[in-house]
Each structure stands twice: as structure tokens, then as C-alpha cells.
Motif scaffolding. Sequence first.
Motif, PDB file in Angstrom:
ATOM      1  N   ASP A 195      44.122 -12.055 -16.139  1.00  0.00           N
ATOM      2  CA  ASP A 195      43.534 -13.168 -16.389  1.00  0.00           C
ATOM      3  C   ASP A 195      43.254 -13.036 -18.123  1.00  0.00           C
ATOM      4  N   LEU A 196      42.859 -11.948 -18.548  1.00  0.00           N
ATOM      5  CA  LEU A 196      42.695 -11.706 -19.800  1.00  0.00           C
ATOM      6  C   LEU A 196      43.945 -12.051 -20.737  1.00  0.00           C
ATOM      7  N   LYS A 236      46.464 -13.949 -19.804  1.00  0.00           N
ATOM      8  CA  LYS A 236      46.801 -15.278 -19.556  1.00  0.00           C
ATOM      9  C   LYS A 236      45.950 -16.066 -20.596  1.00  0.00           C
ATOM     10  N   GLU A 237      44.613 -15.683 -21.007  1.00  0.00           N
ATOM     11  CA  GLU A 237      43.979 -16.470 -21.800  1.00  0.00           C
ATOM     12  C   GLU A 237      44.360 -16.094 -23.304  1.00  0.00           C
ATOM     13  N   ASP A 293      47.467 -18.122 -23.811  1.00  0.00           N
ATOM     14  CA  ASP A 293      46.851 -19.821 -23.670  1.00  0.00           C
ATOM     15  C   ASP A 293      46.553 -20.265 -25.208  1.00  0.00           C
ATOM     16  N   TYR A 294      46.354 -19.062 -25.979  1.00  0.00           N
ATOM     17  CA  TYR A 294      45.804 -19.637 -27.251  1.00  0.00           C
ATOM     18  C   TYR A 294      46.853 -20.327 -28.212  1.00  0.00           C
ATOM     19  N   LEU A 322      37.952 -11.121 -27.508  1.00  0.00           N
ATOM     20  CA  LEU A 322      38.713 -10.893 -26.609  1.00  0.00           C
ATOM     21  C   LEU A 322      39.015  -9.597 -26.385  1.00  0.00           C
TER      22      LEU A 322
END
Length: 344
Positions: free
Chosen positions: A72-73, A75-76, A79-80, A133
Amino acid sequence: MESKDEIIRMQNEIMQGLIRQRMKLIDEDLWGAKPKAEDKPGEEKKQPASKTPAEAAEPQEKTEQPAESIDDLKKELHDYIGLAQIKSEVDSLINWIGICKARKEHDLPTPDLSLHMVFSGNPGTGKTMIARLMARIYKSLGVLSKGHLVEVDRSGLVAGYVGQTAIKTGEAVQKALGGVLFIDEAYALTSRGGTDYGQEAVDTLLKAMEDHREDLVVIVAGYTDLMKEFVHSNPGLESRFNRFMHFPDYTVEEMKDIFRMRCGKSGYTLAEDAEEALRAILERESAHVEAFGNARGVRNLFERAIAAQADRLSRGETELTRETLMRLTAEDIQMAAEDPNAAS
């Protein structure tokens, strides 16, 4: 007399409350926390007893958040908008940490994990965002116990009197234990020379990084050339900060995408002529993007644009419908760019 007796009675209640609380903590330390009444089948739930002032004053421990999924991290991260090279370097770092952990599980030698980093680049290029992050990623990978970020600059580490800087820096380190200490404009600690107390902060920081190397990561950030000077100003800094990440300026198209993203999240749309006006403004500002502030400049431009739209709609020349309330026009964008408080 009655007043004196009442004071004595209240003091006794407070003391008894403190004793009960301490005994409860000792009992739990020895035998573990007892199950609550509502957890026992067949027992009636009891109403909680009212607390004495002493019990109410006892600090409550915060529930620690569970580690997030590394997928999930990642993917985050991806997505930036922009940051292609940074994404690649973070992916590589995640892979390296994973392999080091696997080698350790198989009793194979592993290199010391040097996770302290230098982030360099102009303002508004995402350094703080990625530092935050990274703290969460390190927790997910089991490198850090808490995964929070404490952000400071020179003023958060350096005091004005002899001996006070070490205390102030130590307090910042204590807050950051289990997470990341992010020092923005770190070069200001060593750029003043003479009898400045910045060097005391650096010395204290280097000792803390050694003492707490198992549960503290330090990320220093600032302008590229100044950060190189900062790291090379001290052998201790050179030995501990050997991982560099450079954050390039955003391109015009990336800044347009950031503006559109803000519109989407806030319930706004861009009229066709507004798209053209936005591109022209960003192309002009990219000539001196350091002053404009990259993503920070885009955010400020967006906030001024919606303020300009509010002024325009409040004049009563346009009917207030869902569509008109959402639409930003070229006029709104131009007014935002001409704001006298805007960066030039």
C-alpha cells in the motif's frame, strides 16, 4: 474545624487514589492486565467508578498504530505526481532492506544499514512529503518502532546560551525516537562559523545517532549546493550521511497535473480557457521556479484562484449553479497570478 477536617479528608482520598493506581500498575506489570468484566461471559457489566483527582491526572498511553502494508505504501509513492528518480531510489532501498532482513534470518553476514539520508532540492519539490512516507515505510519494514516524523529547523535545535543547545537538540531527538527526525535547511547549523552554537547541535546530533542507531533515522534537507557543503563540513556527518536523494524541480506539465489534482479533490473544474491561462502562467513561473516554489507555488496559485472565483461570483453577474460554483475560468487564474502577495 470542619474546614480543616474536610481538607484532611480530601488529602486522604487523593493519597488513597495514588496508592490504588500504583498498586494496579505493579499488579499488571507482574501478572498482566486483567480481563475486563464485559469480556467475561455471564458477568454483568459494571459501571466504571468515578476517578479521584489524582487518578484523573494520570497520563493515558496512546494506542500504537499497526504497521501499514508495504504494498500500500509503495502504491501511495507511485501515485505521487513526478519524482520518477526518487520513486526508483525508494523502491531500490526497500528491496535492499528486504534482502538484508532475509540474509539475517539465514544467519548470513549483512552490512550495517545506513538509513540516514540527505534530501536536496529547491522548496516545494516534495522533500517533507517523502520524508513522512519514509518514516511509515521504515516502520512497515520493521526498521523503526513508531514510524512518525518530527520536523525541525535550526531554531528547533539551537539555543542562545552555552549548554542550552545540547538540551534543546536532545529534546528533539527524544521526540523523534522510533521515527524520523527531519531537519529542514540543515546547512544553517554549520554555515555561521565562529562561536555559533550550531556546531554544538551537530555534535549532540551525531552522538544521538550513534546511541540510538537501532531506532532513529535522521533526514537532513535543503538546497543542493548548501547541503553538499554541510555534509562535507564534518567527518562525522560524512560517515553517517552517505545516501543522497536529489529532488528536481517539477516540469510545467507536472505542475499542471498538481493543479488539476487539487481541483479534483476540492470539487472544482477548469474551463477550457483556464487551461490555456494556467499553462501560460506556469511556463512563465518555471523560468524562476525556485522563487515560485514548485508544488508549493501551485498550491498558493490554486488557493488564490478559488478566492478570485468567489469574488467574481459574489458580484452577482453569474447565476449560482452547481456548474458555475465548480468552474474556474481564465479570469480567475489571471487574477490569482496578479495577486500582489504572489511570489514574483
